[in-house]
Write an enzyme that holds these catalytic residues in place. Structure first.
Site, PDB file in Angstrom:
ATOM      1  N   ASP A  34      11.049 -31.175   9.542  1.00 55.26           N
ATOM      2  CA  ASP A  34       9.793 -31.097   8.796  1.00 55.26           C
ATOM      3  C   ASP A  34       9.982 -31.598   7.359  1.00 55.26           C
ATOM      4  O   ASP A  34       9.201 -32.426   6.860  1.00 55.26           O
ATOM      5  CB  ASP A  34       9.373 -29.621   8.790  1.00 55.26           C
ATOM      6  CG  ASP A  34       7.882 -29.428   8.623  1.00 55.26           C
ATOM      7  OD1 ASP A  34       7.149 -30.428   8.696  1.00 55.26           O
ATOM      8  OD2 ASP A  34       7.467 -28.278   8.433  1.00 55.26           O
ATOM      9  N   THR A 123      15.866 -25.955  17.855  1.00 55.99           N
ATOM     10  CA  THR A 123      17.327 -25.726  17.881  1.00 55.99           C
ATOM     11  C   THR A 123      17.957 -25.662  16.487  1.00 55.99           C
ATOM     12  O   THR A 123      19.177 -25.558  16.371  1.00 55.99           O
ATOM     13  CB  THR A 123      18.059 -26.813  18.687  1.00 55.99           C
ATOM     14  OG1 THR A 123      17.902 -28.075  18.006  1.00 55.99           O
ATOM     15  CG2 THR A 123      17.532 -26.917  20.107  1.00 55.99           C
ATOM     16  N   GLY A 124      17.135 -25.737  15.440  1.00 54.41           N
ATOM     17  CA  GLY A 124      17.670 -25.656  14.078  1.00 54.41           C
ATOM     18  C   GLY A 124      17.409 -24.288  13.496  1.00 54.41           C
ATOM     19  O   GLY A 124      17.971 -23.280  13.948  1.00 54.41           O
TER      20      GLY A 124
HETATM   21  P1  ADP Z   1      13.204 -25.781  14.232  1.00 55.94           P
HETATM   22  O1  ADP Z   1      12.582 -25.002  13.102  1.00 55.94           O
HETATM   23  O2  ADP Z   1      12.198 -26.134  15.328  1.00 55.94           O
HETATM   24  O3  ADP Z   1      14.458 -25.173  14.739  1.00 55.94           O
HETATM   25  P2  ADP Z   1      14.667 -27.785  12.649  1.00 55.94           P
HETATM   26  O4  ADP Z   1      14.040 -28.939  11.943  1.00 55.94           O
HETATM   27  O5  ADP Z   1      15.285 -26.724  11.830  1.00 55.94           O
HETATM   28  O6  ADP Z   1      13.501 -27.234  13.600  1.00 55.94           O
HETATM   29  O7  ADP Z   1      15.769 -28.307  13.671  1.00 55.94           O
HETATM   30  C1  ADP Z   1      15.516 -28.914  14.925  1.00 55.94           C
HETATM   31  C2  ADP Z   1      16.691 -29.815  15.268  1.00 55.94           C
HETATM   32  O8  ADP Z   1      16.571 -31.032  14.551  1.00 55.94           O
HETATM   33  C3  ADP Z   1      18.068 -29.259  14.915  1.00 55.94           C
HETATM   34  O9  ADP Z   1      18.938 -29.522  15.996  1.00 55.94           O
HETATM   35  C4  ADP Z   1      18.457 -30.021  13.661  1.00 55.94           C
HETATM   36  O10 ADP Z   1      19.872 -30.213  13.576  1.00 55.94           O
HETATM   37  C5  ADP Z   1      17.790 -31.354  13.903  1.00 55.94           C
HETATM   38  N1  ADP Z   1      17.462 -32.161  12.704  1.00 55.94           N
HETATM   39  C6  ADP Z   1      17.415 -31.798  11.402  1.00 55.94           C
HETATM   40  N2  ADP Z   1      17.055 -32.843  10.624  1.00 55.94           N
HETATM   41  C7  ADP Z   1      16.843 -33.900  11.467  1.00 55.94           C
HETATM   42  C8  ADP Z   1      16.461 -35.272  11.302  1.00 55.94           C
HETATM   43  N3  ADP Z   1      16.202 -35.791  10.085  1.00 55.94           N
HETATM   44  N4  ADP Z   1      16.367 -36.049  12.414  1.00 55.94           N
HETATM   45  C9  ADP Z   1      16.612 -35.557  13.650  1.00 55.94           C
HETATM   46  N5  ADP Z   1      16.970 -34.276  13.875  1.00 55.94           N
HETATM   47  C10 ADP Z   1      17.093 -33.461  12.805  1.00 55.94           C
END
Ligand code: ADP
Length: 169
Positions: A34, A123-124
């Site tokens: 995000d 997954t984050g």
């Molecule tokens: P959520 O709140 O749905 O868990 P996050 O953004 O925290 O969403 O993480 C979702 C996944 O995306 C995680 O595996 C994280 O490592 C990964 N992630 C974080 N930044 C990026 C990016 N710029 N591009 C692709 N994946 C990302």
């Protein structure tokens, strides 16, 4: 059938019709995917998100739902915002996670988007185990009824990539 592709990299750099944002229900930006989307996409995306909040989602975008905005300065044409469930060891929220993928593809169909890039939703910050998240992502996209031709899963880390690779067989 949808072609599935794995990419290790950054979702904001994908030149596809639509990139999916792992948003939060407030639609006002956050960390992780995000934060990266709003940082690189610029203020136009946030302005549209605010309008969506005001017009349709006063209580926030529900978990498992999806909605589109344009993509500002990103190479993609649209951003599809979806809210993943927070991981819980006690109750099974798998159906809500599957819904994120299904509803995002339904929005992509409405837009006429043929290529869509997903992050590993939930997954984050939301704590979902990567292997289970990968299993749900792949099974849901594989069984979806959609006109989208190609779905890429964009994994930020080498570990995430390997986990998706294993789940793909
Ligand atoms: P959520 O709140 O749905 O868990 P996050 O953004 O925290 O969403 O993480 C979702 C996944 O995306 C995680 O595996 C994280 O490592 C990964 N992630 C974080 N930044 C990026 C990016 N710029 N591009 C692709 N994946 C990302």
């Amino acid at each position: 059938m949808v072609e599935l592709v794995l990419v290790q990299g950054d979702i904001t750099e994908q030149a596809v019709d639509a990139v999916v944002n792992a948003a939060n229900s407030a639609l006002l930006g956050g960390g992780g995917v995000d934060g990266a989307i709003h940082r690189k996409g610029g203020p136009a995306i946030l302005a549209e998100c605010r309008d969506l909040r005001a017009s349709r989602y006063g209580k926030g975008l529900p978990t498992g739902a999806a909605v589109a905005t344009t993509a500002g300065n990103l190479p993609a044409r649209w951003v599809i915002h979806t809210v993943g469930p927070v991981w819980s060891a006690r109750d099974d929220r798998s159906e809500l996670l599957a819904s994120c993928y299904r509803e995002s593809l339904a929005v992509a169909d409405e837009l006429g988007a043929e290529t869509v890039a997903f992050p590993a939703i939930s997954t984050g910050i939301f704590g979902w185990p990567m292997d289970d998240g990968a299993r749900i992502a792949i099974a849901t996209v594989r069984s979806a009824h959609t006109d989208v031709r190609r779905v890429s899963f964009v994994l930020f880390t080498p570990d995430g990539y390997t986990t998706f690779e294993k789940a793909l067989v």
